[in-house]
Design an enzyme around this catalytic site. Structure first.
Site, PDB file in Angstrom:
ATOM      1  N   GLU A  60       0.818  -1.229   0.000  1.00 51.02           N
ATOM      2  CA  GLU A  60       0.000   0.000   0.000  1.00 51.02           C
ATOM      3  C   GLU A  60       0.845   1.269   0.000  1.00 51.02           C
ATOM      4  O   GLU A  60       0.585   2.203  -0.755  1.00 51.02           O
ATOM      5  CB  GLU A  60      -0.950   0.027   1.207  1.00 51.02           C
ATOM      6  N   HIS A 129     -11.221  -4.849  10.146  1.00 53.16           N
ATOM      7  CA  HIS A 129     -11.824  -4.644   8.822  1.00 53.16           C
ATOM      8  C   HIS A 129     -13.145  -3.891   8.896  1.00 53.16           C
ATOM      9  O   HIS A 129     -13.932  -3.936   7.952  1.00 53.16           O
ATOM     10  CB  HIS A 129     -12.075  -5.995   8.138  1.00 53.16           C
TER      11      HIS A 129
END
Lengths: 326, 367
Positions: A60, A129
């Site tokens: 990322e 998440h």
């Protein structure tokens, strides 16, 4: 107007902007061969090829930085995070690089780029998440932050984001991809900083954004059956934020509930309440209440998760409370 | 106040021929004829080029001596990291790339900016926080940007700009260009994730990026032996299937030679390179710490200062009889005059007007 899913509306926006401007490219994990983890980029590799629909390793920070560098020298990257939870690994590039490059270079370098991906809790994905990040990014001068709730807004805002010369954080609702709605035919752009009054009523204002706008609309429909009519102010973008629309609604209803997916402390709602106390102090007939996620990491168990999330029931209770009906 | 006293202990750039001869006999590493001959093949220089290299290095040195002085006087604020001792790297690298190539660096950025050709006046005005600074006074010492020379900053988060360099390389490839992107950082950055992610992507995607580790052996006050499990930082190149090279960063000819190979690899082979340039900083990490005494000894500093890159180049030129002592002094005086002019310009430049506070947070959307 065609009825399409939120997912397809996003895909349309990507396709149209990729066709329109060859400086635009999409980069991220699984965006190309796999057609996107959430299938938002389905079919785009076939149409635009691997130089413009770019699969990355799980890196990322690396690929967000690639986006920043490409934007600095004139390309218009769309950086997809598989979820915004993973974007925390890249926050240095978003906050320290993309957001500040123009300012600290005295206007010499612009950053025409979009960081996008699913945001907020889905179902039983656990603590890492299931998070809504808008207040984090809305805090940062230099960024713009979009939180579309409907397919039409998703398409219109994404097209505007891609054409914007500033770094845009684009937060898609993970639970919204399969929702459907009418999307205007042809060119459809939604401007930033313009809230949308999704329901109209005189009794109370609900100020919200993103996925919670759908909850608010449902609440409005349910309460209408009881004779309670509420304004649903969908902010659509939380930076810039439409303070005028908030004031207009609260000055009409004299009551407000702020509904959001994130946590309480320093949440978007804190900021909205601040605007309300400044702009509508003499208009209020009750303290402004907030509905948000409980102040805990998201639990896994179904019942606990339900208890932790903001929902229609909590919103209705808050609305009735500010109307002194409880 | 005595500004001379504030100046760093820089060896005179015009030593006597006898002293130069003595150093030669002692066989100072990196200062031998074989290196020079080899360098000549790949990165040939003429007397004119050698003179330009010396001028570039002297300018950085004299400019930064004035920075130290300005900092002591409170004209420069915040963090200020001087490059003194490492000038052969900036000068050598910039002398091997084209104006349309890109340069990006970390926060010790004055030397690279000057060597790249950023106007010394606009750099000094930026350091003074003035309107005519290259970033209008909004960047400061760590954030020198100059679009005209493709100088992409000036970045203050260790390692954060290394993936950005990969992005510039990606854009070059995207446009099928043949530029290169040169990215500078210190050896301490090799332990941060951003460095690894960037190297992996650059090699995986064949990006024309030259990653330059300026190994001055200390990340702030932490010696490389205390920070890096394998001090041979070049093994990081192998880990990413990348060509790597280690070079004496005090020798501008060696820097150029190494760059010649890396640039060729990037332009023609579209491959990245990792280069370790071994160097030493003669000043503290920033203006706020002692030059020596805490994490490195005075002896070590003095030993390394014998290999001042300016002195090494000067000796070569002088021994070749290309410049007389008088001409050498003239070159140094020119550098001093440019630094003085930059100071005067910066001092005369107004503070940024308050109405600029909110300017350039956002671009007007026009596309």
């Amino acid at each position: 107007m065609a009825v399409v899913t939120y997912r397809d509306a996003l895909t349309q926006a990507l396709r149209e902007e990729l066709q329109r401007d060859d400086r635009v490219f999409l980069i991220g994990e699984e965006v190309a061969q796999y057609n996107g983890a959430y299938k938002v980029s389905k079919g785009l590799l076939d149409e635009f090829g691997p130089m413009r629909i770019v699969d990355t390793p799980i890196t990322e920070l690396g690929f967000a930085g690639v986006g920043v560098g490409a934007a600095m020298v004139g390309l218009r990257p769309i950086v997809e995070f598989m979820t915004w939870n993973f974007a925390l690994l890249a926050i240095d590039e978003v906050v320290n690089a993309a957001a500040k490059m123009r300012y600290m270079s005295g206007g010499q370098f612009t950053m025409p780029m979009v960081f996008r991906g699913p945001n907020g809790a889905a179902l039983q994905l656990g603590a890492q998440h299931s998070q809504a990040w808008e207040s984090w990014f809305a805090h940062i001068p230099g960024l713009k932050v979009c939180t579309p709730a409907t397919p039409a807004d998703a398409k219109g805002l994404l097209k505007s984001a891609i054409r914007d010369d500033n770094p845009v954080v684009f937060l898609e609702g993970e639970m919204l991809y399969n929702t459907k709605g009418e999307v205007p035919d042809g060119e459809h752009l939604v401007p930033f900083g313009v809230a949308d009054l999704k329901r109209e009523g005189d009794h109370c204002s609900v100020i919200t954004h993103g996925k919670m706008a759908l909850v608010a609309m449902k609440v409005a429909d349910d309460l209408a059956k009881e004779g309670i009519n509420i304004d649903v102010v969908d902010l659509r973008t939380v930076r810039p934020i439409d303070v005028e629309a908030i004031s207009r609604s609260v000055q009409k209803t004299n009551r407000a509930v702020v509904l959001e997916e994130g946590w309480e402390i320093c949440g978007m709602g804190s900021q909205v309440v601040d605007f309300i106390q400044r702009e509508c102090f003499d208009d209020l007939d009750a303290p402004v209440l907030r509905v948000h996620q409980e102040d805990v990491p998201m639990p896994y168990a179904k019942n606990l998760e339900r208890a932790a999330k903001p929902d229609a029931g909590k919103a209705i209770a808050a609305i009735k409370k500010v109307m002194y009906l409880d | 106040m005595s500004t001379e006293a504030k100046r760093p202990p820089v060896p005179s750039p015009s030593p006597s021929p006898a002293a130069a001869q003595k150093r030669k006999e002692k066989g100072t590493p990196g200062d031998n004829g074989a290196d020079a001959a080899r360098a000549t093949e790949l990165a040939p220089t003429t007397p004119g080029v050698r003179r330009e290299l010396l001028h570039s290095m002297l300018l950085q040195r004299r400019f930064e001596e004035r920075c130290a002085e300005a900092y002591a006087l409170g004209k420069i604020g915040g963090f200020c990291h001087l490059y003194i001792g490492q000038e052969a790297i900036s000068t050598g690298v910039m002398s091997m790339i084209r104006p349309d190539d890109y340069v990006i660096t970390a926060y010790r950025d004055h030397g690279q900016a000057l060597a790249r050709g950023v106007n010394p006046r606009s750099v000094m005005a930026e350091l003074f926080g003035r309107q005519d600074g290259c970033s209008g006074g909004k960047g400061g010492s760590m954030h020198i940007f100059d679009a005209k020379t493709n100088f992409l900053g000036g970045h203050g988060i260790v390692g954060g700009h290394v993936p950005i360099a990969a992005g510039v390389g990606f854009a070059i490839k995207y446009r099928r260009g043949n530029q290169v992107c040169v990215c500078f950082f210190g050896e301490a950055a090799v332990n941060i994730g951003a460095f690894h992610e960037a190297l992996n992507l650059a090699s995986l995607w064949d990006l024309p990026v030259i990653f330059i580790i300026e190994n001055n052996r200390y990340g702030m006050g932490t010696a490389i032996s205390r920070s890096t499990a394998n001090e041979d930082v070049l093994v990081r190149a192998k880990g990413y299937r990348m060509d790597g090279e280690s070079v004496d960063g005090q020798d501008v000819f060696a820097v150029r030679e190494c760059m010649a190979r890396a640039v060729e690899r990037a332009r023609k082979g579209k491959r990245p390179t990792l280069i370790e340039m071994r160097t030493y900083r003669f000043m503290g990490h920033s203006m706020s710490d002692a030059v020596s005494g805490t994490y490195r000894t005075k002896d070590e500093l003095e030993e390394n200062m014998k290999r001042d890159p300016i002195l090494l180049l000067h000796n070569r030129i002088f021994e070749a009889g290309e410049l007389t002592e008088g001409e050498m002094h003239k070159l140094d005086d020119e550098a001093k005059a440019i630094a003085q002019d930059a100071w005067d310009f910066a001092d005369a430049s107004p503070e940024p007007p308050l109405e600029k506070l909110y300017a350039d947070v956002y671009a007007d959307t026009s596309s």
